[in-house]
Design a protein around this motif. Structure first.
Motif, PDB file in Angstrom:
ATOM      1  N   GLN A   6       0.847  -1.184   0.000  1.00  0.00           N
ATOM      2  CA  GLN A   6       0.000   0.000   0.000  1.00  0.00           C
ATOM      3  C   GLN A   6       0.885   1.237   0.000  1.00  0.00           C
ATOM      4  N   ARG A  22      -3.379   3.686  -2.873  1.00  0.00           N
ATOM      5  CA  ARG A  22      -3.082   2.617  -3.820  1.00  0.00           C
ATOM      6  C   ARG A  22      -2.823   1.300  -3.099  1.00  0.00           C
ATOM      7  N   CYS A  23      -3.196   0.219  -3.763  1.00  0.00           N
ATOM      8  CA  CYS A  23      -3.015  -1.113  -3.192  1.00  0.00           C
ATOM      9  C   CYS A  23      -2.646  -2.090  -4.282  1.00  0.00           C
ATOM     10  N   SER A  24      -1.519  -2.765  -4.097  1.00  0.00           N
ATOM     11  CA  SER A  24      -1.128  -3.852  -4.997  1.00  0.00           C
ATOM     12  C   SER A  24      -1.286  -5.160  -4.240  1.00  0.00           C
ATOM     13  N   PRO A  74      -2.480  -1.082  -9.814  1.00  0.00           N
ATOM     14  CA  PRO A  74      -3.017  -1.318  -8.480  1.00  0.00           C
ATOM     15  C   PRO A  74      -4.491  -0.955  -8.365  1.00  0.00           C
ATOM     16  N   SER A  75      -5.077  -1.387  -7.269  1.00  0.00           N
ATOM     17  CA  SER A  75      -6.413  -0.912  -6.910  1.00  0.00           C
ATOM     18  C   SER A  75      -6.281   0.488  -6.314  1.00  0.00           C
TER      19      SER A  75
END
Lengths: 117, 112
Positions: A6, A22-24, A74-75
């Motif tokens: 994150q 952001r989140c991977s 990413p999300s």
């Protein structure tokens, strides 16, 4: 150890600005979940996404908040026109498949601490 | 609706002693999973242990074990031989339609 990533870890915004978190997910995981944690409380579910699809957004505020998980990249959790009440820790989790019933564990990222001045 | 109750807001335990953290739940789902997570002061959320509702045996992971009593709807976490590094917030959670429902947490402090 490619865990859930994150960024940023800490984010400061003034009222009215936009926040992008952001989140991977972990390698091999195609399911992403966002949660919010207020001080001294447990986490509260916000949204569940798969690639290019929002599966369950029942925990998302109706206004100013949106989430996406594009085919590439990413999300993103986006908060428009932030207010002081948005200050919280936002956690992303991922699983290899949807966790319903006796299925997979959700693994969490380190969280993003959002502070709204 | 699913609900998790953690009745111990805080606990102090002497190092090397065993500690039990309480968790009761309420659900109408015939099949569900129970999770425990640890959140140290640094803030990350660390998965500890999982118990499925149809698992015949209590889950164990190293020093962590889950005392699962389905009829009582309880899923207590037991930490054996506590260490200073166990000091943290501990959360119990249950899954419901893809989301996790969380308790309010227990703050555990291990005394040297």
């Amino acid at each position: 150890n490619a865990g859930v990533m994150q960024n940023p870890r800490h984010l400061v915004r003034r009222r009215g600005q936009e926040a992008r978190l952001r989140c991977s997910p972990m390698k091999g995981h195609s399911h992403v979940y966002w949660y919010r944690q207020l001080p001294e409380e447990g986490l509260k579910f916000m949204v569940y996404l798969q690639k290019e699809n929002i599966i369950d957004e029942s925990g998302m505020p109706k206004e100013r908040f949106s989430a996406e998980f594009p085919k590439e990249g990413p999300s993103i959790l986006r908060i428009q026109q932030v207010v002081r009440g948005d200050s919280a820790a936002y956690f992303c989790a991922s699983s290899p498949r949807g966790t319903s019933g006796d299925t997979d564990t959700q693994y969490f990222g380190p969280g993003t601490r959002l502070t709204v001045l | 609706a699913q609900k998790i109750t953690q009745t111990q807001p805080g606990m102090f335990v002497q190092e090397k002693e065993a500690v039990t953290l309480d968790c009761t739940y309420d659900t109408s789902d015939p099949s569900y999973g129970l999770f425990w997570y640890k959140q140290p002061s640094s803030g990350e959320m660390i998965f500890l242990i999982y118990q499925g509702s149809y698992d015949q045996q209590n889950a164990t992971e190293g020093r962590y074990s889950l005392n699962f009593q389905k009829a009582r709807k309880s899923a207590n976490l037991v930490i054996s031989a506590s260490q200073l590094g166990d000091s943290a917030m501990y959360f119990c959670a249950i899954n419901s339609n893809y989301q996790l429902i969380w308790g309010a947490g227990t703050k555990l402090i291990i005394k040297p």
